[in-house]
Design a protein around this motif. Sequence first.
Motif, PDB file in Angstrom:
ATOM      1  N   ILE A   1      60.166  38.389  -9.126  1.00 29.52           N
ATOM      2  CA  ILE A   1      59.003  38.990  -8.537  1.00 29.52           C
ATOM      3  C   ILE A   1      58.677  38.356  -7.983  1.00 29.52           C
ATOM      4  CG2 ILE A   1      59.020  40.511 -10.957  1.00 29.52           C
ATOM      5  CD1 ILE A   1      57.036  38.026 -11.060  1.00 29.52           C
ATOM      6  N   LEU A   2      57.903  38.528  -7.055  1.00 26.97           N
ATOM      7  CA  LEU A   2      56.764  37.320  -5.665  1.00 26.97           C
ATOM      8  C   LEU A   2      55.687  37.601  -5.983  1.00 26.97           C
ATOM      9  CD1 LEU A   2      57.033  34.763  -3.529  1.00 26.97           C
ATOM     10  CD2 LEU A   2      57.070  37.238  -1.762  1.00 26.97           C
ATOM     11  N   LEU A   3      55.615  36.325  -6.935  1.00 22.07           N
ATOM     12  CA  LEU A   3      53.846  36.355  -7.073  1.00 22.07           C
ATOM     13  C   LEU A   3      52.841  36.213  -5.784  1.00 22.07           C
ATOM     14  CD1 LEU A   3      53.124  34.440 -10.043  1.00 22.07           C
ATOM     15  CD2 LEU A   3      52.340  36.387  -9.530  1.00 22.07           C
ATOM     16  N   ILE A   4      52.399  36.753  -5.651  1.00 26.70           N
ATOM     17  CA  ILE A   4      50.823  37.158  -3.762  1.00 26.70           C
ATOM     18  C   ILE A   4      49.377  36.798  -4.672  1.00 26.70           C
ATOM     19  CG2 ILE A   4      50.454  37.691  -2.243  1.00 26.70           C
ATOM     20  CD1 ILE A   4      53.607  38.312  -2.183  1.00 26.70           C
ATOM     21  N   ASP A   5      48.987  35.312  -3.903  1.00 27.12           N
ATOM     22  CA  ASP A   5      47.984  35.000  -3.923  1.00 27.12           C
ATOM     23  C   ASP A   5      46.822  35.697  -3.112  1.00 27.12           C
ATOM     24  OD1 ASP A   5      44.885  33.755  -4.419  1.00 27.12           O
ATOM     25  OD2 ASP A   5      46.069  31.718  -4.228  1.00 27.12           O
ATOM     26  N   PRO A   6      45.960  36.551  -3.897  1.00 22.67           N
ATOM     27  CA  PRO A   6      45.848  37.496  -3.089  1.00 22.67           C
ATOM     28  C   PRO A   6      44.276  36.411  -1.867  1.00 22.67           C
ATOM     29  CG  PRO A   6      44.599  37.496  -4.852  1.00 22.67           C
ATOM     30  CD  PRO A   6      45.617  36.295  -5.554  1.00 22.67           C
ATOM     31  N   GLN A   7      43.833  35.019  -2.528  1.00 17.98           N
ATOM     32  CA  GLN A   7      43.437  34.927  -2.148  1.00 17.98           C
ATOM     33  C   GLN A   7      43.807  33.555  -0.591  1.00 17.98           C
ATOM     34  OE1 GLN A   7      39.911  34.672  -2.768  1.00 17.98           O
ATOM     35  NE2 GLN A   7      40.076  35.439  -5.194  1.00 17.98           N
ATOM     36  N   GLU A   8      44.514  33.739  -0.869  1.00 14.78           N
ATOM     37  CA  GLU A   8      45.339  33.558   0.975  1.00 14.78           C
ATOM     38  C   GLU A   8      46.208  33.874   1.703  1.00 14.78           C
ATOM     39  OE1 GLU A   8      46.351  30.194   0.972  1.00 14.78           O
ATOM     40  OE2 GLU A   8      45.373  29.509  -0.813  1.00 14.78           O
ATOM     41  N   ASP A   9      46.140  33.489   2.726  1.00 12.51           N
ATOM     42  CA  ASP A   9      47.214  35.261   3.375  1.00 12.51           C
ATOM     43  C   ASP A   9      48.540  34.958   2.555  1.00 12.51           C
ATOM     44  OD1 ASP A   9      45.815  34.253   5.784  1.00 12.51           O
ATOM     45  OD2 ASP A   9      46.653  32.929   6.481  1.00 12.51           O
ATOM     46  N   LEU A  10      49.013  36.342   3.277  1.00 18.44           N
ATOM     47  CA  LEU A  10      50.637  36.955   2.609  1.00 18.44           C
ATOM     48  C   LEU A  10      51.679  36.340   3.639  1.00 18.44           C
ATOM     49  CD1 LEU A  10      49.596  40.802   2.998  1.00 18.44           C
ATOM     50  CD2 LEU A  10      48.945  39.482   0.880  1.00 18.44           C
ATOM     51  N   PRO A  11      52.688  35.984   2.639  1.00 15.92           N
ATOM     52  CA  PRO A  11      53.302  35.076   3.172  1.00 15.92           C
ATOM     53  C   PRO A  11      54.652  36.571   3.590  1.00 15.92           C
ATOM     54  CG  PRO A  11      53.566  35.379   0.734  1.00 15.92           C
ATOM     55  CD  PRO A  11      52.912  36.442   1.061  1.00 15.92           C
ATOM     56  N   TYR A  12      54.077  36.721   4.959  1.00 12.96           N
ATOM     57  CA  TYR A  12      54.564  37.739   5.858  1.00 12.96           C
ATOM     58  C   TYR A  12      55.781  37.379   6.066  1.00 12.96           C
ATOM     59  CZ  TYR A  12      54.727  40.975   9.458  1.00 12.96           C
ATOM     60  OH  TYR A  12      55.749  41.490  10.899  1.00 12.96           O
ATOM     61  N   GLU A  13      56.033  36.524   6.677  1.00 13.89           N
ATOM     62  CA  GLU A  13      57.741  35.759   6.906  1.00 13.89           C
ATOM     63  C   GLU A  13      58.408  36.331   6.164  1.00 13.89           C
ATOM     64  OE1 GLU A  13      59.197  36.201  10.043  1.00 13.89           O
ATOM     65  OE2 GLU A  13      56.985  37.233  10.965  1.00 13.89           O
ATOM     66  N   LYS A  14      58.072  35.724   4.553  1.00 19.60           N
ATOM     67  CA  LYS A  14      58.758  34.957   3.514  1.00 19.60           C
ATOM     68  C   LYS A  14      59.042  36.678   3.144  1.00 19.60           C
ATOM     69  CE  LYS A  14      59.081  32.131   0.908  1.00 19.60           C
ATOM     70  NZ  LYS A  14      59.639  32.131   0.440  1.00 19.60           N
ATOM     71  N   ILE A  15      58.181  37.499   2.678  1.00 20.02           N
ATOM     72  CA  ILE A  15      58.450  38.760   2.430  1.00 20.02           C
ATOM     73  C   ILE A  15      59.495  39.540   2.988  1.00 20.02           C
ATOM     74  CG2 ILE A  15      57.329  41.338   2.014  1.00 20.02           C
ATOM     75  CD1 ILE A  15      54.599  39.468   1.287  1.00 20.02           C
ATOM     76  N   LYS A  16      59.561  40.315   4.077  1.00 20.90           N
ATOM     77  CA  LYS A  16      60.277  40.469   5.409  1.00 20.90           C
ATOM     78  C   LYS A  16      61.609  39.921   5.117  1.00 20.90           C
ATOM     79  CE  LYS A  16      58.250  42.337   8.189  1.00 20.90           C
ATOM     80  NZ  LYS A  16      58.293  44.529   8.674  1.00 20.90           N
ATOM     81  N   SER A  17      61.873  38.281   5.341  1.00 22.03           N
ATOM     82  CA  SER A  17      62.986  38.037   5.008  1.00 22.03           C
ATOM     83  C   SER A  17      64.138  38.283   3.796  1.00 22.03           C
ATOM     84  CB  SER A  17      62.928  36.890   5.234  1.00 22.03           C
ATOM     85  OG  SER A  17      63.774  36.005   4.898  1.00 22.03           O
ATOM     86  N   LEU A  18      62.775  38.138   2.643  1.00 22.75           N
ATOM     87  CA  LEU A  18      63.545  39.082   0.956  1.00 22.75           C
ATOM     88  C   LEU A  18      64.206  40.615   1.254  1.00 22.75           C
ATOM     89  CD1 LEU A  18      61.281  36.868  -1.085  1.00 22.75           C
ATOM     90  CD2 LEU A  18      63.343  36.844  -0.902  1.00 22.75           C
ATOM     91  N   LEU A  19      62.987  41.000   1.627  1.00 21.17           N
ATOM     92  CA  LEU A  19      63.322  42.731   2.029  1.00 21.17           C
ATOM     93  C   LEU A  19      64.451  42.832   2.685  1.00 21.17           C
ATOM     94  CD1 LEU A  19      59.733  44.297   2.604  1.00 21.17           C
ATOM     95  CD2 LEU A  19      61.478  44.641   0.962  1.00 21.17           C
ATOM     96  N   ALA A  20      64.389  41.675   3.990  1.00 19.60           N
ATOM     97  CA  ALA A  20      65.681  42.452   4.911  1.00 19.60           C
ATOM     98  C   ALA A  20      67.703  42.024   4.049  1.00 19.60           C
ATOM     99  CB  ALA A  20      65.621  41.794   5.527  1.00 19.60           C
ATOM    100  N   THR A  21      66.305  40.888   3.182  1.00 16.65           N
ATOM    101  CA  THR A  21      68.239  40.750   2.094  1.00 16.65           C
ATOM    102  C   THR A  21      67.926  41.742   0.722  1.00 16.65           C
ATOM    103  OG1 THR A  21      67.442  37.767   2.817  1.00 16.65           O
ATOM    104  CG2 THR A  21      69.194  38.787   0.092  1.00 16.65           C
ATOM    105  N   ALA A  22      67.218  41.890   0.421  1.00 21.16           N
ATOM    106  CA  ALA A  22      67.748  42.899  -0.791  1.00 21.16           C
ATOM    107  C   ALA A  22      68.223  44.495   0.155  1.00 21.16           C
ATOM    108  CB  ALA A  22      66.126  43.305  -1.369  1.00 21.16           C
ATOM    109  N   ILE A  23      67.802  44.913   1.431  1.00 16.68           N
ATOM    110  CA  ILE A  23      68.884  45.998   1.683  1.00 16.68           C
ATOM    111  C   ILE A  23      69.885  45.418   2.066  1.00 16.68           C
ATOM    112  CG2 ILE A  23      68.371  47.375   4.584  1.00 16.68           C
ATOM    113  CD1 ILE A  23      65.428  46.853   4.423  1.00 16.68           C
ATOM    114  N   LYS A  24      70.038  44.579   3.000  1.00 16.60           N
ATOM    115  CA  LYS A  24      71.442  43.858   3.200  1.00 16.60           C
ATOM    116  C   LYS A  24      72.181  44.346   2.273  1.00 16.60           C
ATOM    117  CE  LYS A  24      73.961  40.837   5.897  1.00 16.60           C
ATOM    118  NZ  LYS A  24      74.180  39.684   6.523  1.00 16.60           N
ATOM    119  N   ALA A  25      71.529  44.111   0.529  1.00 22.12           N
ATOM    120  CA  ALA A  25      72.359  44.252  -0.495  1.00 22.12           C
ATOM    121  C   ALA A  25      72.739  45.440  -1.108  1.00 22.12           C
ATOM    122  CB  ALA A  25      71.627  42.811  -1.741  1.00 22.12           C
TER     123      ALA A  25
END
Length: 116
Positions: free
Chosen positions: A89-113
């Motif tokens: 899991i990737l915990l997200i702090d709702p008080q901070e900006d969303l880690p857009y690039e990290k999420i996109k990168s993890l999803l791309a890797t998961a899709i590739k897998a």
Amino acid sequence: MLSELDQFYLKQEEPLQSCLLGLRDIILSTNDEITPEWKYKLPFFYYRGKMLCYLWIHKKHKQPYIGFVDGNLLNDEDLLVEKRAKMKILLIDPQEDLPYEKIKSLLATAIKARNN
């Protein structure tokens, strides 16, 4: 009549609601073949008909997170294993900006897998 999936997002308190809706939008914008589903009473996201990830709120940390179904194939220091065999899991702090690039990168890797 709203679906259970829509109701899940709408019944959340702020800032969780905005955070979860933002996460949903990021996930869905990553690939046209990602579809939202309501599965196991959670908002799930499928890629080409196979489970990719889901959103939930961590009971202990009270923070939303993205659960990656094949998390064991993802190597990232921010991913937590906890007591899961395959998922991470990737915990997200709702008080901070969303880690857009990290999420996109993890999803791309998961899709590739998923494609291998």
